[in-house]
Design a protein around this motif. Structure first.
Motif, PDB file in Angstrom:
ATOM      1  N   ARG A  24       2.032 -14.824   9.374  1.00  0.00           N
ATOM      2  CA  ARG A  24       1.496 -14.564   7.948  1.00  0.00           C
ATOM      3  C   ARG A  24       0.911 -12.778   8.090  1.00  0.00           C
ATOM      4  O   ARG A  24       0.985 -12.335   7.193  1.00  0.00           O
ATOM      5  CB  ARG A  24       0.522 -15.313   7.512  1.00  0.00           C
ATOM      6  CG  ARG A  24      -0.105 -15.224   5.915  1.00  0.00           C
ATOM      7  CD  ARG A  24      -0.939 -16.144   5.597  1.00  0.00           C
ATOM      8  NE  ARG A  24      -1.345 -16.961   6.321  1.00  0.00           N
ATOM      9  CZ  ARG A  24      -1.982 -18.152   5.953  1.00  0.00           C
ATOM     10  NH1 ARG A  24      -2.291 -18.459   4.918  1.00  0.00           N
ATOM     11  NH2 ARG A  24      -2.453 -19.158   6.971  1.00  0.00           N
ATOM     12  N   SER A  25      -0.044 -12.638   8.936  1.00  0.00           N
ATOM     13  CA  SER A  25      -0.614 -11.206   9.150  1.00  0.00           C
ATOM     14  C   SER A  25       0.480 -10.317   9.322  1.00  0.00           C
ATOM     15  O   SER A  25       0.409  -9.088   8.694  1.00  0.00           O
ATOM     16  CB  SER A  25      -1.572 -11.359  10.230  1.00  0.00           C
ATOM     17  OG  SER A  25      -2.208 -10.034  10.277  1.00  0.00           O
ATOM     18  N   GLY A  27       3.528 -10.323   8.447  1.00  0.00           N
ATOM     19  CA  GLY A  27       4.306 -10.332   7.083  1.00  0.00           C
ATOM     20  C   GLY A  27       3.610  -9.626   6.078  1.00  0.00           C
ATOM     21  O   GLY A  27       4.264  -8.694   5.431  1.00  0.00           O
ATOM     22  N   SER A  28       2.363  -9.761   5.802  1.00  0.00           N
ATOM     23  CA  SER A  28       1.360  -8.926   4.938  1.00  0.00           C
ATOM     24  C   SER A  28       1.684  -7.565   5.350  1.00  0.00           C
ATOM     25  O   SER A  28       1.674  -6.605   4.338  1.00  0.00           O
ATOM     26  CB  SER A  28       0.098  -9.427   4.847  1.00  0.00           C
ATOM     27  OG  SER A  28       0.090 -10.651   4.558  1.00  0.00           O
ATOM     28  N   HIS A  29       1.467  -7.004   6.576  1.00  0.00           N
ATOM     29  CA  HIS A  29       1.578  -5.781   6.843  1.00  0.00           C
ATOM     30  C   HIS A  29       2.840  -5.390   6.652  1.00  0.00           C
ATOM     31  O   HIS A  29       2.921  -4.037   6.372  1.00  0.00           O
ATOM     32  CB  HIS A  29       1.264  -5.556   8.538  1.00  0.00           C
ATOM     33  CG  HIS A  29       0.991  -4.363   8.762  1.00  0.00           C
ATOM     34  ND1 HIS A  29       2.183  -3.453   9.764  1.00  0.00           N
ATOM     35  CD2 HIS A  29      -0.068  -3.317   8.619  1.00  0.00           C
ATOM     36  CE1 HIS A  29       1.884  -2.398  10.028  1.00  0.00           C
ATOM     37  NE2 HIS A  29       0.373  -1.940   9.388  1.00  0.00           N
ATOM     38  N   LYS A  31       4.912  -6.062   4.484  1.00  0.00           N
ATOM     39  CA  LYS A  31       5.009  -6.024   2.899  1.00  0.00           C
ATOM     40  C   LYS A  31       4.232  -4.621   2.391  1.00  0.00           C
ATOM     41  O   LYS A  31       4.614  -3.858   1.661  1.00  0.00           O
ATOM     42  CB  LYS A  31       4.495  -7.184   2.323  1.00  0.00           C
ATOM     43  CG  LYS A  31       4.670  -7.124   0.483  1.00  0.00           C
ATOM     44  CD  LYS A  31       5.992  -6.893   0.232  1.00  0.00           C
ATOM     45  CE  LYS A  31       6.155  -7.035  -1.101  1.00  0.00           C
ATOM     46  NZ  LYS A  31       7.731  -6.790  -1.763  1.00  0.00           N
ATOM     47  N   ALA A  32       3.092  -4.539   2.953  1.00  0.00           N
ATOM     48  CA  ALA A  32       2.304  -3.151   2.764  1.00  0.00           C
ATOM     49  C   ALA A  32       3.043  -1.858   3.024  1.00  0.00           C
ATOM     50  O   ALA A  32       3.303  -1.040   2.369  1.00  0.00           O
ATOM     51  CB  ALA A  32       0.852  -3.186   3.376  1.00  0.00           C
ATOM     52  N   THR A  35       5.802  -1.530   0.517  1.00  0.00           N
ATOM     53  CA  THR A  35       5.421  -0.979  -0.833  1.00  0.00           C
ATOM     54  C   THR A  35       4.921   0.432  -0.683  1.00  0.00           C
ATOM     55  O   THR A  35       5.196   1.217  -1.605  1.00  0.00           O
ATOM     56  CB  THR A  35       3.791  -1.764  -1.190  1.00  0.00           C
ATOM     57  OG1 THR A  35       4.236  -3.384  -1.302  1.00  0.00           O
ATOM     58  CG2 THR A  35       3.523  -1.496  -2.492  1.00  0.00           C
ATOM     59  N   THR A  53      -2.579   0.130  -0.662  1.00  0.00           N
ATOM     60  CA  THR A  53      -1.788  -0.974   0.056  1.00  0.00           C
ATOM     61  C   THR A  53      -2.755  -1.477   1.299  1.00  0.00           C
ATOM     62  O   THR A  53      -2.441  -2.583   1.901  1.00  0.00           O
ATOM     63  CB  THR A  53      -0.611  -0.259   0.837  1.00  0.00           C
ATOM     64  OG1 THR A  53      -1.085   0.786   1.744  1.00  0.00           O
ATOM     65  CG2 THR A  53       0.315   0.253  -0.190  1.00  0.00           C
TER      66      THR A  53
END
Length: 66
Positions: A24-25, A27-29, A31-32, A35, A53
């Motif tokens: 999850r971590s 994936g979040s990175h 996505k940032a 963006t 971000t």
């Protein structure tokens, strides 16, 4: 942990939870980073992109140079 206290099912559950959290971590990175790439196309400053971000200015700069 003592051998007598070891519980295989608990160990597997803990490992799965740790793997899930790590994924999850990551994936979040990712996505940032995506963006930030999009915001760069709009001409926003690197500092504002980093603030929006949660990335560091160095990470945003690396996107610009990469």
């Amino acid at each position: 942990m003592l051998i007598g206290e070891y519980d295989y099912d608990t160990d597997i559950a803990v490992q799965r939870e740790e793997s899930f959290d790590m994924g999850r971590s990551e994936g979040s990175h990712q996505k940032a980073l995506e963006t930030a790439k999009n915001l760069l196309q709009f001409g926003l400053s690197r500092e504002k992109i980093a603030q929006a971000t949660g990335l560091t200015t160095d990470e945003v700069e690396a996107i610009c140079n990469g």
